[in-house]
Design an enzyme around this catalytic site. Structure first.
Site, mmCIF file in Angstrom:
data_model
loop_
_atom_site.group_PDB
_atom_site.id
_atom_site.type_symbol
_atom_site.label_atom_id
_atom_site.label_comp_id
_atom_site.label_asym_id
_atom_site.label_seq_id
_atom_site.Cartn_x
_atom_site.Cartn_y
_atom_site.Cartn_z
ATOM 1 N N HIS A 97 0.810 -1.228 0.000
ATOM 2 C CA HIS A 97 0.000 0.000 0.000
ATOM 3 C C HIS A 97 0.840 1.273 0.000
ATOM 4 O O HIS A 97 0.320 2.360 -0.252
ATOM 5 C CB HIS A 97 -0.915 0.014 1.222
ATOM 6 C CG HIS A 97 -1.990 -1.022 1.149
ATOM 7 N ND1 HIS A 97 -3.297 -0.720 0.820
ATOM 8 C CD2 HIS A 97 -1.965 -2.370 1.312
ATOM 9 C CE1 HIS A 97 -4.018 -1.829 0.820
ATOM 10 N NE2 HIS A 97 -3.226 -2.852 1.106
ATOM 11 N N ASP A 106 3.510 9.537 -0.782
ATOM 12 C CA ASP A 106 2.285 8.841 -0.370
ATOM 13 C C ASP A 106 2.007 7.742 -1.390
ATOM 14 O O ASP A 106 2.085 7.998 -2.598
ATOM 15 C CB ASP A 106 1.116 9.848 -0.368
ATOM 16 C CG ASP A 106 0.049 9.523 0.674
ATOM 17 O OD1 ASP A 106 -0.070 8.351 1.048
ATOM 18 O OD2 ASP A 106 -0.664 10.446 1.090
HETATM 19 C C1 GDG Z 1 -2.170 4.015 3.315
HETATM 20 C C2 GDG Z 1 -1.145 4.669 2.389
HETATM 21 C C3 GDG Z 1 -2.784 4.501 0.517
HETATM 22 C C4 GDG Z 1 -8.747 9.753 7.730
HETATM 23 N N1 GDG Z 1 -9.136 10.426 8.827
HETATM 24 C C5 GDG Z 1 -10.398 10.020 9.103
HETATM 25 C C6 GDG Z 1 -10.781 9.080 8.124
HETATM 26 N N2 GDG Z 1 -9.751 8.935 7.310
HETATM 27 C C7 GDG Z 1 -9.773 8.031 6.143
HETATM 28 C C8 GDG Z 1 -9.774 8.780 4.836
HETATM 29 C C9 GDG Z 1 -9.190 7.722 3.900
HETATM 30 C C10 GDG Z 1 -8.241 6.966 4.821
HETATM 31 O O1 GDG Z 1 -8.633 7.217 6.163
HETATM 32 C C11 GDG Z 1 -6.808 7.446 4.672
HETATM 33 O O2 GDG Z 1 -6.291 6.907 3.507
HETATM 34 P P1 GDG Z 1 -5.063 7.556 2.739
HETATM 35 O O3 GDG Z 1 -4.908 6.833 1.452
HETATM 36 O O4 GDG Z 1 -5.298 9.006 2.557
HETATM 37 O O5 GDG Z 1 -3.787 7.412 3.684
HETATM 38 P P2 GDG Z 1 -3.117 6.279 4.690
HETATM 39 O O6 GDG Z 1 -3.907 6.126 5.926
HETATM 40 O O7 GDG Z 1 -1.722 6.747 4.892
HETATM 41 O O8 GDG Z 1 -3.152 4.892 3.867
HETATM 42 C C12 GDG Z 1 -1.856 5.448 1.297
HETATM 43 C C13 GDG Z 1 -3.678 3.730 1.456
HETATM 44 O O9 GDG Z 1 -2.923 3.064 2.477
HETATM 45 C C14 GDG Z 1 -4.499 2.670 0.708
HETATM 46 O O10 GDG Z 1 -3.689 1.815 -0.014
HETATM 47 O O11 GDG Z 1 -3.588 5.291 -0.343
HETATM 48 O O12 GDG Z 1 -0.917 6.035 0.417
HETATM 49 O O13 GDG Z 1 -0.278 5.542 3.123
HETATM 50 O O14 GDG Z 1 -10.165 6.835 3.465
HETATM 51 O O15 GDG Z 1 -11.082 9.180 4.518
HETATM 52 N N3 GDG Z 1 -11.987 8.486 8.075
HETATM 53 C C15 GDG Z 1 -12.868 8.827 9.044
HETATM 54 N N4 GDG Z 1 -12.555 9.736 10.032
HETATM 55 C C16 GDG Z 1 -11.339 10.354 10.085
HETATM 56 O O16 GDG Z 1 -11.102 11.169 10.967
HETATM 57 N N5 GDG Z 1 -14.089 8.263 9.031
#
Ligand code: GDG
Length: 473
Positions: free
Chosen positions: A162, A375
């Site tokens: 990821h 990222d």
């Molecule tokens: C890893 C990789 C890759 C965040 N705060 C809240 C919340 N979130 C949700 C967002 C989104 C998810 O969490 C975060 O996903 P990201 O992709 O932005 O980042 P990482 O957590 O670092 O994820 C990344 C991912 O894995 C998938 O392969 O894209 O690059 O680092 O869905 O909406 N959701 C809620 N409350 C929050 O306060 N409900």
């Protein structure tokens, strides 16, 4: 134990413990993106999920949840400190994100990583049916594919990475680089976010082992004089776009978006950042750019407000504690200098929110700021685009986030170039509705088409192809 045709192995089980006791009623599905993504792959199949239940030392029997078998792996607090906070998040995470923070190489952490990976592999080996498909997830479990293959040569094994896979020049720092590559090469199909990540992995394989790679295929010696074919290819992950569109059309969420604007004192433009509080997300760089815009007058309090959601993350890792202090000091200084009785410069929230509230925030935001220094993908970018059924809003997106490959119609930035970032934010604030619509339409087409279902299907199609080829031999 009941054995399954499809087994997912991930650091965490897809549930959070919310109730009393350890019975199935005490668990709730966790809100994360990985869970949603895999839910679709697992639905209607005889599937099991192997993972840590989220509490140290918890010893539990497998249990049924939503039609799937959940198989808990017990981790002691020592394991968590050394394998999870230590090797996974203190060594691999910073190394794979281009050394934004200094990776710590500690032999005791590595030993714990090997031990815990073995425990996951052994558990998966007891759960998988004859000839089953086992799908291992992410950087905490890079050794599982090889360990599992040794235990169960009959299985087909997939792995999805990821986070980024670094260039060899950085990866080479890892004292256990060969062991990690060997661990991963135990899989039949290795999925990465970007073509660049798959390319970096293949280069490491060539440099360290001299195995030939061609068109994403690697021929690995099988130990019996022949070779085994491994596919290492990009499969960019995505979101359940339709579910986000449905939320965006709900009248109560639309009303909540209007209420948020009201509660912020009706600024002309709302800028939004939503990130786990992580040094890879470039929150400091974003604050610097916005702070300078207030100083030089390109943004004014009352006219523009930045809402920064920083959801709590990895509080046990020192680099995260330091980052939190630094960000909160900066926010406090900027607000101290610029807030008025009526308006704030930055509304900073170190909290997690329910998904409904997140969607309302996306709808309220005129400009979404994604300034990651590195990222894997960044699902927040895709979520923002998916919910903008009104074809409005501007996405400012770091070229170092995987999402930039698909979302070329965003305002792409280099977050290290503070001047460039300021110019992009200014351009976003001033963008005409017509141009917003043109860019947003093009991005929405991509996100709605390349959704998480397609991601799962793409990966599974590759697995089926490899399986068919194996059967033919
Ligand atoms: C890893 C990789 C890759 C965040 N705060 C809240 C919340 N979130 C949700 C967002 C989104 C998810 O969490 C975060 O996903 P990201 O992709 O932005 O980042 P990482 O957590 O670092 O994820 C990344 C991912 O894995 C998938 O392969 O894209 O690059 O680092 O869905 O909406 N959701 C809620 N409350 C929050 O306060 N409900």
């Amino acid at each position: 134990m009941k054995r399954s045709e499809l087994v997912v192995v991930a650091n965490r089980l897809p549930v959070d413990h919310v109730g009393e006791g350890d019975g199935p009623d005490a668990w709730r599905r966790s809100p994360g993106g990985l869970v949603t993504a895999l839910e679709q792959v697992m639905a209607g199949r005889d599937a099991a999920w192997v993972g840590w239940p989220g509490k140290a030392d918890l010893m539990m029997e497998p249990f049924e949840f939503d039609g799937n078998t959940l198989v808990p792996v017990r981790l002691s607090s020592d394991n968590l400190e050394q394998y999870y906070e230590g090797f996974s998040n203190g060594t691999i995470w910073p190394l794979y994100h281009d050394v934004i923070a200094a990776p710590i190489y500690r032999r005791s952490w590595w030993d714990a990583y090997v031990r815990v990976n073995r425990r996951f592999a052994e558990t998966a080996a007891t759960v998988a049916a004859e000839g089953a498909f086992v799908w291992v997830q992410d950087y905490q479990l890079q050794l599982v594919p090889k360990m599992l293959r040794e235990l169960r040569p009959d299985l087909t094994i997939g792995y999805f990475h990821h986070i980024p896979f670094p260039a060899y020049g950085l990866f080479a720092q890892l004292p256990w680089r060969s062991e990690v590559i060997e661990g991963l090469l135990g899989a039949d199909v290795l999925g990465f976010q970007r073509p660049a990540d798959a390319g970096n992995f293949q280069r490491s394989v060539r440099r360290l082992f001299k195995y030939p790679t061609k068109a994403n295929r690697i021929d690995v010696p099988d130990g019996e004089g022949g070779t085994r074919r491994v596919l290492a290819a990009p499969f960019p992950i995505s979101i359940d776009a339709e579910a986000f569109v449905e939320l965006a059309e709900r009248p109560d969420i639309i009303a909540r978006a209007a209420e948020i604007r009201e509660q912020l004192g009706n600024p002309r433009k709302i800028l939004l950042g939503v990130d786990r509080l992580d040094y890879t997300k470039g929150i400091r760089h974003r604050l610097k750019a916005f702070g300078e815009m207030l100083v030089d007058g390109t943004a004014e309090v009352g006219d523009v407000t930045l809402v920064q959601i920083a959801s709590p993350s990895r509080p046990g890792v020192e680099a995260y504690q330091d980052l939190r202090d630094e960000i909160e000091l900066t926010v406090g200084r900027i607000n101290g200098d610029y807030d008025t009785m009526h308006h704030t410069a930055i509304r900073y929230l170190h909290q997690g929110f329910p998904r409904d509230e997140m969607v309302a925030l996306y709808l309220a935001a005129d400009v979404m700021l994604i300034t990651a220094l590195r990222d894997g993908m960044n699902l927040v970018a895709k979520e923002y685009v998916a919910v903008r059924t009104d074809q409005r809003g501007v996405l400012v997106l770091s070229e170092f986030a995987g999402a930039a490959d698909e979302l070329g119609s965003a305002l792409l930035i280099n977050p290290h170039d503070i001047g460039g970032m300021k110019a992009a934010i200014k351009k976003a604030i001033d963008m005409t509705p017509a141009e917003q619509g043109r860019r947003m339409r093009s991005m929405r087409r991509k996100v709605l088409h390349n959704d998480v279902e397609r991601w799962g299907q793409g990966f599974m199609a590759a697995v089926d192809e490899i399986r068919a080829a194996k059967g033919a031999n």
